[in-house]
Design an enzyme around this catalytic site. Sequence first.
Site, PDB file in Angstrom:
ATOM      1  N   HIS A   1      -7.594  -6.495   4.336  1.00  0.00           N
ATOM      2  CA  HIS A   1      -6.871  -5.733   3.318  1.00  0.00           C
ATOM      3  C   HIS A   1      -5.430  -5.488   3.741  1.00  0.00           C
ATOM      4  CE1 HIS A   1      -8.012  -2.603   6.207  1.00  0.00           C
ATOM      5  NE2 HIS A   1      -7.055  -1.840   5.690  1.00  0.00           N
TER       6      HIS A   1
ATOM      7  N   ASP B   1      -2.828  -2.247   3.348  1.00  0.00           N
ATOM      8  CA  ASP B   1      -2.975  -0.819   3.063  1.00  0.00           C
ATOM      9  C   ASP B   1      -2.453  -0.457   1.675  1.00  0.00           C
ATOM     10  OD1 ASP B   1      -4.157  -0.035   5.508  1.00  0.00           O
ATOM     11  OD2 ASP B   1      -2.198  -0.060   6.488  1.00  0.00           O
TER      12      ASP B   1
ATOM     13  N   HIS C   1      -4.991  -7.015   7.420  1.00  0.00           N
ATOM     14  CA  HIS C   1      -5.627  -6.693   8.691  1.00  0.00           C
ATOM     15  C   HIS C   1      -7.084  -6.311   8.473  1.00  0.00           C
ATOM     16  CE1 HIS C   1      -3.922  -2.863   7.222  1.00  0.00           C
ATOM     17  NE2 HIS C   1      -4.910  -2.260   7.855  1.00  0.00           N
TER      18      HIS C   1
ATOM     19  N   ARG D   1      -2.978   7.196  12.082  1.00  0.00           N
ATOM     20  CA  ARG D   1      -2.226   6.221  11.299  1.00  0.00           C
ATOM     21  C   ARG D   1      -1.292   6.929  10.330  1.00  0.00           C
ATOM     22  NH1 ARG D   1      -5.138   2.972   6.606  1.00  0.00           N
ATOM     23  NH2 ARG D   1      -4.613   4.938   5.607  1.00  0.00           N
TER      24      ARG D   1
END
Length: 337
Positions: free
Chosen positions: A141, A143, A296, A311
């Site tokens: 995907h 983000d 990723h 994150r």
Amino acid sequence: MPIATPTFPVPLVFSDSLPKTYSALTPAIGTEFAPETQVSSLLSSSAPSTSIRDLAILVSQRGVVFFREQDLTTAEQRELVDRLGKETGRPEESGLHVHPLGGTNELGGGGKEEVFKITAEFNGASEDSFNRSTRASNIWHSDISFENYPSDYAILKMNTLPKVGGDTLWASAYTAYDRLSPAMQNFLSTLTATHVGDTFHAPPGGKFKEPRGHPENNGQHLSASHPLIRTNPVTGWRGLYVNKFFTKRINELSVDESDHMLSYLFEHIAQNHDLTVRFRWQPGSLAIWDNRSTLHSATNDYGSATREGDRVVSVGEKPYYDPTSLSREAALRVKQD
């Protein structure tokens, strides 16, 4: 009345102000700095004024950049990823993303909802494998591609890790585009796709967080349409902007056509392992990536062991396709000539 010709950003030029302590991990994607390089030093007043901008350009060119043994605090993570976007011309209305489920996963203290806690539960590693997909390729995907204004840069620092496992892979959207035939490239450049965040469910009786880093990242339906081929404004390079986790439908095709085309594109990414880089985390490791031009996937091979990190995701521009832009391969060839 004549239709105005759209104008697009001019690619940025790397000024080479960063410490010369980094090297490429693969030809297609990934660069790692030597452990003695502390990314926090780039935030100091003594750092060259162009250092943050150059770091952003390097990340956009190489897709993802890694650091080890970092002392960066969560407040500095927020500052760094925010400045990466600002220094490279993101819209003034864009800021740091607040995850739709931020209220259930945010760090305690200070109300910093922009810092999202990555855990084994969030990644699904602790779920019963009988009741979930065990195909790692399903997790690729970019983000928040389901937002109207999705992410430009993201930063993740890992703090606690299992003894073995929990690696993350990144794939180059630039190289995925370059591997397509010219006829397929031209065809896909005319299409858009709908991205949906249907893996997230609002708490019972609750609502998703909003707005989420941009005034247009609003509402309770996590869905947006974007070009299938996306131009990165920092590099001016084209990439394949599609991912198996969020991309659900190619808008201009029939349902059957869309399903077959998306299946091919997902397989195109998953089976070309030479457009990926795999990073083995250590406590204190840090990754910064450009969500416009990479995908990723975490590796859920560690069961119920602890894997935890922080994150922060920055929101960038509305995705666009510039017909005058180049592929990465063509741009590098022009540079060599």
